[in-house]
Design a protein around this motif. Structure first.
Motif, short mmCIF file in Angstrom:
data_model
loop_
_atom_site.label_atom_id
_atom_site.label_comp_id
_atom_site.label_asym_id
_atom_site.label_seq_id
_atom_site.Cartn_x
_atom_site.Cartn_y
_atom_site.Cartn_z
N LEU A 27 0.83 -1.20 0.00
CA LEU A 27 0.00 0.00 0.00
C LEU A 27 0.87 1.25 0.00
CD1 LEU A 27 -2.93 1.00 0.11
CD2 LEU A 27 -2.72 1.00 2.60
N ALA A 28 1.90 1.27 0.83
CA ALA A 28 2.81 2.41 0.87
C ALA A 28 3.53 2.60 -0.46
CB ALA A 28 3.82 2.23 2.00
N ASN A 29 3.93 1.51 -1.09
CA ASN A 29 4.60 1.60 -2.38
C ASN A 29 3.66 2.13 -3.45
OD1 ASN A 29 6.61 1.42 -4.26
ND2 ASN A 29 6.57 -0.80 -4.40
N GLY A 30 2.41 1.70 -3.44
CA GLY A 30 1.43 2.20 -4.40
C GLY A 30 1.16 3.68 -4.20
N ILE A 31 1.05 4.11 -2.95
CA ILE A 31 0.80 5.52 -2.67
C ILE A 31 2.02 6.37 -3.02
CG2 ILE A 31 0.39 7.17 -0.80
CD1 ILE A 31 -1.42 5.02 0.47
N SER A 32 3.21 5.87 -2.73
CA SER A 32 4.41 6.64 -3.08
C SER A 32 4.57 6.78 -4.58
CB SER A 32 5.66 6.01 -2.47
OG SER A 32 6.01 4.83 -3.13
N THR A 33 4.08 5.81 -5.34
CA THR A 33 4.13 5.89 -6.80
C THR A 33 3.19 6.99 -7.29
OG1 THR A 33 4.64 3.54 -6.92
CG2 THR A 33 3.86 4.58 -8.93
N ILE A 34 2.06 7.17 -6.62
CA ILE A 34 1.15 8.24 -6.99
C ILE A 34 1.81 9.60 -6.74
CG2 ILE A 34 -1.04 9.36 -6.39
CD1 ILE A 34 -2.12 6.54 -5.76
N ILE A 35 2.55 9.70 -5.64
CA ILE A 35 3.19 10.96 -5.27
C ILE A 35 4.39 11.27 -6.16
CG2 ILE A 35 4.41 12.14 -3.40
CD1 ILE A 35 2.62 10.52 -1.46
N LYS A 36 5.21 10.26 -6.46
CA LYS A 36 6.43 10.46 -7.27
C LYS A 36 6.20 9.91 -8.68
CE LYS A 36 8.97 8.12 -4.50
NZ LYS A 36 10.09 7.38 -3.93
N PRO A 37 5.78 10.74 -9.61
CA PRO A 37 5.45 10.21 -10.94
C PRO A 37 6.65 9.91 -11.83
CG PRO A 37 5.06 12.56 -10.88
CD PRO A 37 5.45 12.14 -9.48
N GLU A 39 9.52 7.88 -12.26
CA GLU A 39 10.29 6.70 -11.87
C GLU A 39 10.25 5.67 -12.99
OE1 GLU A 39 9.28 4.70 -8.28
OE2 GLU A 39 9.46 6.49 -7.06
N ILE A 40 11.07 4.66 -12.85
CA ILE A 40 11.00 3.50 -13.74
C ILE A 40 10.15 2.47 -13.01
CG2 ILE A 40 12.29 1.64 -14.82
CD1 ILE A 40 14.66 3.59 -14.96
N LEU A 44 9.18 -7.49 -10.94
CA LEU A 44 9.48 -8.87 -11.31
C LEU A 44 10.03 -8.98 -12.73
CD1 LEU A 44 6.43 -10.77 -9.78
CD2 LEU A 44 8.72 -10.58 -8.83
N GLY A 45 10.82 -8.00 -13.12
CA GLY A 45 11.45 -8.02 -14.43
C GLY A 45 10.60 -7.49 -15.56
N PHE A 46 9.37 -7.08 -15.27
CA PHE A 46 8.49 -6.53 -16.30
C PHE A 46 8.42 -5.02 -16.14
CE2 PHE A 46 6.83 -10.82 -15.58
CZ PHE A 46 6.88 -11.31 -16.87
N ASP A 47 8.41 -4.32 -17.26
CA ASP A 47 8.25 -2.88 -17.24
C ASP A 47 6.77 -2.55 -17.41
OD1 ASP A 47 10.95 -2.38 -16.94
OD2 ASP A 47 11.30 -2.38 -19.11
N PHE A 48 6.24 -1.73 -16.51
CA PHE A 48 4.84 -1.34 -16.54
C PHE A 48 4.72 0.16 -16.73
CE2 PHE A 48 4.71 -5.15 -13.82
CZ PHE A 48 3.76 -5.88 -14.50
N ASN A 49 3.55 0.58 -17.23
CA ASN A 49 3.30 2.01 -17.21
C ASN A 49 2.88 2.38 -15.78
OD1 ASN A 49 0.57 1.45 -16.87
ND2 ASN A 49 0.03 1.96 -18.97
N ARG A 50 2.81 3.65 -15.51
CA ARG A 50 2.59 4.11 -14.12
C ARG A 50 1.28 3.60 -13.53
NH1 ARG A 50 1.04 10.01 -12.34
NH2 ARG A 50 1.30 9.77 -10.10
N TRP A 51 0.19 3.71 -14.26
CA TRP A 51 -1.12 3.36 -13.70
C TRP A 51 -1.28 1.85 -13.51
CZ3 TRP A 51 -2.96 7.09 -11.20
CH2 TRP A 51 -2.75 8.39 -11.63
N LEU A 52 -0.72 1.07 -14.38
CA LEU A 52 -0.77 -0.37 -14.21
C LEU A 52 0.05 -0.80 -13.00
CD1 LEU A 52 -1.88 -2.98 -15.36
CD2 LEU A 52 0.14 -3.13 -16.81
N TYR A 53 1.19 -0.15 -12.80
CA TYR A 53 2.05 -0.42 -11.64
C TYR A 53 1.31 -0.07 -10.34
CZ TYR A 53 6.31 -0.30 -8.78
OH TYR A 53 7.26 -0.52 -7.83
#
Length: 91
Positions: A27-37, A39-40, A44-53
């Motif tokens: 949950l913290a990782n998902g929220i931090s991704t919303i705050i910090k747009p 990033e890579i 698990l070795g797959f590249d995702f776009n931001r919203w899918l991640y």
């Protein structure tokens, strides 16, 4: 005592705190991704776009927290059954 719980339920009761900690971390990782747009987003070795991640992390967090709640309820029921059994043995 007749324990009708499955092996996975007994495992979940023993390790339920890992579900809580893992759920909070995801949950913290998902929220931090919303705050910090900027990033890579690799998981698990797959590249995702931001919203899918974000969706992936929030989904896993939801599942882990749901497992924690389920196993907490099972533990409460197990304790209640044990108390009732002890009470019945005394009388």
């Amino acid at each position: 005592m007749d324990d009708r719980r499955t092996r996975s339920e007994r495992f979940g009761i023993k390790w339920r705190w890992l579900f809580l900690v893992g759920g909070i971390i995801y949950l913290a990782n998902g929220i931090s991704t919303i705050i910090k747009p900027k990033e890579i987003y690799s998981y698990l070795g797959f590249d995702f776009n931001r919203w899918l991640y974000i969706a992936l992390h929030l989904f896993v967090a939801f599942l882990l927290l749901l497992l924690f709640i389920k196993n907490q309820k099972l533990l409460r029921q197990q304790i209640k059954d044990e108390v009732m059994r002890q009470h019945n043995e005394e009388h």
